[in-house]
Design an enzyme around this catalytic site. Sequence first.
Site, PDB file in Angstrom:
ATOM      1  N   LYS A  14    -138.471 -34.424  32.187  1.00 39.63           N
ATOM      2  CA  LYS A  14    -137.286 -33.627  32.443  1.00 39.63           C
ATOM      3  C   LYS A  14    -137.613 -32.139  32.630  1.00 39.63           C
ATOM      4  CE  LYS A  14    -134.864 -34.035  28.864  1.00 39.63           C
ATOM      5  NZ  LYS A  14    -134.810 -32.740  28.158  1.00 39.63           N
ATOM      6  N   ARG A  63    -126.278 -32.250  24.614  1.00 45.03           N
ATOM      7  CA  ARG A  63    -126.975 -33.372  23.983  1.00 45.03           C
ATOM      8  C   ARG A  63    -126.078 -34.206  23.089  1.00 45.03           C
ATOM      9  NH1 ARG A  63    -132.676 -31.335  24.397  1.00 45.03           N
ATOM     10  NH2 ARG A  63    -134.047 -32.670  23.217  1.00 45.03           N
ATOM     11  N   ARG A 121    -149.076 -35.815  25.861  1.00 50.43           N
ATOM     12  CA  ARG A 121    -148.697 -34.403  25.921  1.00 50.43           C
ATOM     13  C   ARG A 121    -149.049 -33.715  24.601  1.00 50.43           C
ATOM     14  NH1 ARG A 121    -142.509 -33.105  27.165  1.00 50.43           N
ATOM     15  NH2 ARG A 121    -142.219 -33.607  24.975  1.00 50.43           N
ATOM     16  N   ARG A 176    -147.908 -29.537  21.186  1.00 51.23           N
ATOM     17  CA  ARG A 176    -146.534 -29.255  20.765  1.00 51.23           C
ATOM     18  C   ARG A 176    -146.314 -29.812  19.381  1.00 51.23           C
ATOM     19  NH1 ARG A 176    -141.428 -30.227  24.745  1.00 51.23           N
ATOM     20  NH2 ARG A 176    -140.447 -30.938  22.819  1.00 51.23           N
ATOM     21  N   ARG A 199    -136.900 -38.407  17.799  1.00 52.28           N
ATOM     22  CA  ARG A 199    -136.253 -37.816  18.976  1.00 52.28           C
ATOM     23  C   ARG A 199    -135.742 -38.891  19.927  1.00 52.28           C
ATOM     24  NH1 ARG A 199    -141.070 -34.511  20.516  1.00 52.28           N
ATOM     25  NH2 ARG A 199    -139.960 -33.777  22.341  1.00 52.28           N
TER      26      ARG A 199
HETATM   27  P1  AMP Z   1    -136.626 -30.420  24.134  1.00 54.94           P
HETATM   28  O1  AMP Z   1    -137.718 -29.523  24.574  1.00 54.94           O
HETATM   29  O2  AMP Z   1    -135.455 -30.421  25.082  1.00 54.94           O
HETATM   30  O3  AMP Z   1    -137.105 -31.808  23.816  1.00 54.94           O
HETATM   31  O4  AMP Z   1    -136.058 -29.811  22.763  1.00 54.94           O
HETATM   32  C1  AMP Z   1    -136.888 -29.667  21.640  1.00 54.94           C
HETATM   33  C2  AMP Z   1    -136.040 -29.606  20.374  1.00 54.94           C
HETATM   34  O5  AMP Z   1    -135.146 -28.490  20.429  1.00 54.94           O
HETATM   35  C3  AMP Z   1    -135.152 -30.818  20.141  1.00 54.94           C
HETATM   36  O6  AMP Z   1    -135.832 -31.883  19.517  1.00 54.94           O
HETATM   37  C4  AMP Z   1    -134.063 -30.223  19.244  1.00 54.94           C
HETATM   38  O7  AMP Z   1    -134.535 -30.064  17.922  1.00 54.94           O
HETATM   39  C5  AMP Z   1    -133.886 -28.832  19.849  1.00 54.94           C
HETATM   40  N1  AMP Z   1    -132.859 -28.824  20.910  1.00 54.94           N
HETATM   41  C6  AMP Z   1    -133.055 -28.643  22.248  1.00 54.94           C
HETATM   42  N2  AMP Z   1    -131.902 -28.703  22.927  1.00 54.94           N
HETATM   43  C7  AMP Z   1    -130.943 -28.944  22.010  1.00 54.94           C
HETATM   44  C8  AMP Z   1    -129.523 -29.124  22.075  1.00 54.94           C
HETATM   45  N3  AMP Z   1    -128.862 -29.104  23.237  1.00 54.94           N
HETATM   46  N4  AMP Z   1    -128.863 -29.342  20.905  1.00 54.94           N
HETATM   47  C9  AMP Z   1    -129.504 -29.362  19.727  1.00 54.94           C
HETATM   48  N5  AMP Z   1    -130.833 -29.224  19.583  1.00 54.94           N
HETATM   49  C10 AMP Z   1    -131.544 -29.006  20.720  1.00 54.94           C
END
Ligand code: AMP
Length: 193
Positions: free
Chosen positions: A15, A90, A129, A135, A146
């Site tokens: 994504k 989300r 990754r 990360r 997740r």
């Molecule tokens: P991502 O890089 O999109 O996988 O986001 C990494 C982490 O950031 C997620 O596992 C959440 O802990 C937090 N996060 C990102 N976007 C959101 C969102 N829209 N709402 C709540 N937590 C978020």
Amino acid sequence: MSVRMVLMGPPGAGKGTQAVRIGERFGVPTVSTGDIFRANIKGGTELGKQVVEYTSKGLLVPDELTDRIVADRLAQPDAAAGFVLDGYPRNPAQVDALDEMLAAADTELDVVVEISVDSAVVTERMLRRAELEGREDDTPETITERLAVYAAQTEPLAEIYVNRGILAPVDGLGEIDEVTDRLVAAVEPFLAG
Ligand code: AMP
């Protein structure tokens, strides 16, 4: 071209990579809540300190914090002509919050892309990754968490957007370029107006 777009998909679906490419293709900023949180954690900001307890466990950051950073970002002048949102909304409450932000600016979403990839494939991608990028939230435990959070809270949003007639499903399996081409082709019919 103006495009207001949300990119959905399970963690590890590619994504983030696609969101940046699509933003560049349409000349609009890509807004990634995950990137904003990571930058704040790295920079040791107050926001970073508030969110790390959630991100490190693979849990969603509370809506009030998340909604605020998105509202602030979308209010920047460069997002006036459009944006690609990566990782937001989300959950159903964030869908409502986004609707309100856009309505306040007298705009609405053009299209929501859902990238789908088999869960065995995403797990494998994320573990790779983790090795490459280091990360912190790519450990086997948080990956499982997740994926579960995505299935329980985020995946059901697709139906909301199906009902609005703006969901574009895209198969995320294949080479990066191939998926980008598929994505562009899938969103174009929604941008005609
Ligand atoms: P991502 O890089 O999109 O996988 O986001 C990494 C982490 O950031 C997620 O596992 C959440 O802990 C937090 N996060 C990102 N976007 C959101 C969102 N829209 N709402 C709540 N937590 C978020």
